[in-house]
Every structure is written in C-alpha cells, then in structure tokens.
Motif scaffolding. Structure first.
Motif, PDB file in Angstrom:
ATOM      1  N   GLN A 112       0.822  -1.204   0.000  1.00  0.00           N
ATOM      2  CA  GLN A 112       0.000   0.000   0.000  1.00  0.00           C
ATOM      3  C   GLN A 112       0.863   1.264   0.000  1.00  0.00           C
ATOM      4  O   GLN A 112       2.105   1.206  -0.040  1.00  0.00           O
ATOM      5  N   TYR A 115      -0.514   8.271   2.022  1.00  0.00           N
ATOM      6  CA  TYR A 115      -0.997   9.421   1.242  1.00  0.00           C
ATOM      7  C   TYR A 115      -1.113  10.649   2.140  1.00  0.00           C
ATOM      8  O   TYR A 115      -1.484  10.551   3.312  1.00  0.00           O
ATOM      9  N   LYS A 302      -5.412  16.271   4.398  1.00  0.00           N
ATOM     10  CA  LYS A 302      -5.893  14.901   4.453  1.00  0.00           C
ATOM     11  C   LYS A 302      -4.705  13.951   4.449  1.00  0.00           C
ATOM     12  O   LYS A 302      -3.678  14.226   3.829  1.00  0.00           O
ATOM     13  N   GLY A 304      -3.777   9.417   4.907  1.00  0.00           N
ATOM     14  CA  GLY A 304      -4.341   8.092   5.068  1.00  0.00           C
ATOM     15  C   GLY A 304      -3.538   7.060   4.301  1.00  0.00           C
ATOM     16  O   GLY A 304      -2.427   7.331   3.839  1.00  0.00           O
ATOM     17  N   VAL A 306      -3.712   4.252   1.096  1.00  0.00           N
ATOM     18  CA  VAL A 306      -4.448   3.908  -0.123  1.00  0.00           C
ATOM     19  C   VAL A 306      -3.716   2.748  -0.822  1.00  0.00           C
ATOM     20  O   VAL A 306      -2.594   2.402  -0.453  1.00  0.00           O
ATOM     21  N   GLN A 311      -4.877   7.369  -6.035  1.00  0.00           N
ATOM     22  CA  GLN A 311      -6.045   7.173  -5.168  1.00  0.00           C
ATOM     23  C   GLN A 311      -5.968   8.112  -3.968  1.00  0.00           C
ATOM     24  O   GLN A 311      -4.892   8.529  -3.544  1.00  0.00           O
ATOM     25  N   ARG A 312      -7.139   8.436  -3.428  1.00  0.00           N
ATOM     26  CA  ARG A 312      -7.219   9.300  -2.250  1.00  0.00           C
ATOM     27  C   ARG A 312      -8.147   8.649  -1.212  1.00  0.00           C
ATOM     28  O   ARG A 312      -9.155   8.042  -1.594  1.00  0.00           O
ATOM     29  N   PRO A 313      -7.813   8.790   0.058  1.00  0.00           N
ATOM     30  CA  PRO A 313      -8.703   8.199   1.081  1.00  0.00           C
ATOM     31  C   PRO A 313     -10.037   8.920   1.104  1.00  0.00           C
ATOM     32  O   PRO A 313     -10.126  10.099   0.791  1.00  0.00           O
ATOM     33  N   ARG A 314     -11.081   8.205   1.476  1.00  0.00           N
ATOM     34  CA  ARG A 314     -12.406   8.812   1.538  1.00  0.00           C
ATOM     35  C   ARG A 314     -12.496   9.762   2.710  1.00  0.00           C
ATOM     36  O   ARG A 314     -11.890   9.521   3.751  1.00  0.00           O
TER      37      ARG A 314
END
Length: 314
Positions: A112, A115, A302, A304, A306, A311-314
């Motif tokens: 993973q 981010y 932000k 997290g 991913v 991609q970006r975390p929700r």
C-alpha cells in the motif's frame, strides 16, 4: 522548494546513518550556529538542515535561509479557552489527541501507499503577492514500489532505486521501529544528553522534521514526538497562528528558531507547520544579504493509506 524535494535532489552525497555521522553532524551544527549567530543573526537554512540531516543522513535546500531568533527570550505562553497554557501543556494535549485518534489504526500492508495532501501558503513580510499551492504524496509503505510526488501540479514518479532518504524515514517499517516514549525517542535520535542549548536546538529540529516526513505515522509515534518537544526548556508558545487554510490555532516554536507546529486551538489537533525564511539571499563575503523575507505555512488537509498512486482516502 519542498524540503523532501530537496532531500531527493541532494541525496546522492548523503552519508550512511552511523554513530560517527551523528556526532560529526552535531559538531558541525554547533559550529555553524555559533558562527552564523555571531555574524548575522541568521542561520543558513541549507547549513541548518545539512548539518542536522548529515547527522541523520539527509540534505537541504539551497538558496533559502531560516531565520533564527537572536535573543534569549521568546513568547512564554498563550491564552486559550480563557486560561494560560504553557507550550509544554499544549504539546501534551496534542499528544493525547493524536494518541486517541490513532487508537485502533490498522497497520498498512507493504503493497500500500502512505498518502497526504497539503496546502502551502507563502506570504512576503514586506508586501507582495501571497502564493498558495497544493502538494500531494503517495509514498510506498515498504519502499519497494514507485512513489509519486505532486508539487504545485508538477508530477514526479520515483522508482525505489531513485532515492533513499534516511531522515525522516519514509518506510513505515522504519518508522515503526522508533520508540513511542519521549525519552526513548530522544535517545534513538542521538539526543539523550541535552546539556547545552545547541544540543536542544538540534533535538528540536530533528523532532519537527519528523513531522515533515510521511504524514501517516505508526500509533504513538507522533504523540511521542510532541511529548519529547515538551521536554525541551527552550520551547515557547505563539498565541495565535493561522495556517494555510485560514484556520486559527496555537503555535509552538523554539526561542532560537522560527519554525514549528501549529495546533487547533480547542481540540489540539495537529494542523501543520509554520516557517519564517528568506528566499534568494546571497553570500557576500561572510554575510548573507538581499533576499525576500517570507512566512510559509503548510496545512495538512488529508492523510491516510491507499492502494495505489492517484487514489485518495475517503
């Protein structure tokens, strides 16, 4: 230029992380601080970061200086919620907040990515246009895959063999090996003995730069960094700081340095970092002259974990 960009561009001549390197770096840092402080009251940002990071195998930014505070006195406290708090109290509350937020956090898989999204605002102190841009980072958890860095819209993909930043670590596994108690963390970073103010300043820089590494840390590590900062006698409170998203908060800095973390006033959540510096200063003889003084504030928007770049975390 972002500090991590500079680390990657200058890392080719960075030595390995050894006890001798730590000792040599601290010696150069002490000598640099003493000489630069006597001459100009300014501490070269390249010199500060190079000497500090050489002790921990990293590098710095050319052409910019961080302003060092020349006097022994700084802000001694701030008012929040109607009561006076010390810098140490704010840091301990911030540690409690981040420790609670990190409880139950899952350990990321090696395949993973860590981010983070930041907004950076730079404001000239003597007028001029304020600039704002956004940075994003996708850093391979175990360092074995391509990482992506986006600085103000410029995308740079780097394969694992392109760089090896020793400090702050980028691999989650290396971060997870760092102690999560303040005394242990200081010892691990080579700052078990804070006998002099120069030792203290070196510890302060290493701890603050730890926050400039991957914005996703193992549970307890960021709390330990805040608590370790709280043990430094020279820390001071800046009562009202504003981050790049116009969020008002409480800043912590060192009485001899002009950079440090900013926390939300009521919740003590970590918001980002503030720096005072000079862009474009040039050496003339033994002096640094010219340049544009500025305040730069980075706001963590932000962060997290991913599964892949983009991609970006929700």
């Amino acid at each position: 230029m972002d500090d991590l960009t500079a680390l990657r561009e200058l890392e080719a001549d960075v030595p390995a992380l050894t006890t001798d390197a730590r000792a040599a770096g601290r010696a150069r840092l002490a000598d640099a601080m003493e000489r630069e402080g006597r001459r100009t009251g300014l501490l070269s940002r390249r010199l500060v970061l190079r000497t500090s990071f050489t002790a921990l195998a990293a590098a710095a930014v050319a052409g910019t200086v961080v302003v060092a505070k020349g006097g022994p006195d700084g802000g001694t406290g701030g008012r929040t919620g109607g009561s006076m708090l010390s810098a140490a109290q704010v840091l301990h509350r911030a540690a409690d907040r981040t420790r609670a937020d990190g409880a139950g956090t899952k350990v990321p898989r090696n395949d993973q990515y860590l981010y983070a999204m930041e907004v950076c605002t730079r404001t000239p102190l003597k007028g001029g246009k304020q600039t704002t841009h956004m940075d994003e980072f996708w850093i391979s958890v175990d360092g074995s895959r391509l990482s992506r860095y986006v600085y103000n819209g410029r995308v740079k993909d780097e394969p694992p063999e392109a760089h090896s930043v020793q400090w702050p670590p980028t691999e989650y596994a290396k971060l997870a090996k760092l102690p999560t108690d303040p005394e242990g963390l200081l010892r691990e970073l080579g700052h078990g003995d804070l006998a002099t103010e120069l030792d203290e300043q070196s510890a302060y820089m290493d701890l603050v730069m730890l926050m400039r590494g991957p914005r996703v840390m193992p549970p307890g590590l960021q709390a330990a960094a805040f608590e370790a900062l709280a043990e430094l006698p020279g820390i001071v409170l800046e009562d009202d700081e504003v981050d790049a998203l116009d969020r008002h908060g409480i800043g912590v800095s060192h009485r001899r340095q002009s950079f440090g973390p900013v926390f939300e006033r009521d919740t003590y959540a970590y918001l980002g970092l503030r720096t005072e510096g000079v862009k474009g200063a040039r050496p003339v003889g033994k002096e640094l002259v010219g340049g544009e003084k500025y305040i730069e504030v980075r706001a963590l928007v932000k962060s997290g974990v991913v599964d892949g770049p983009g991609q970006r975390p929700r």
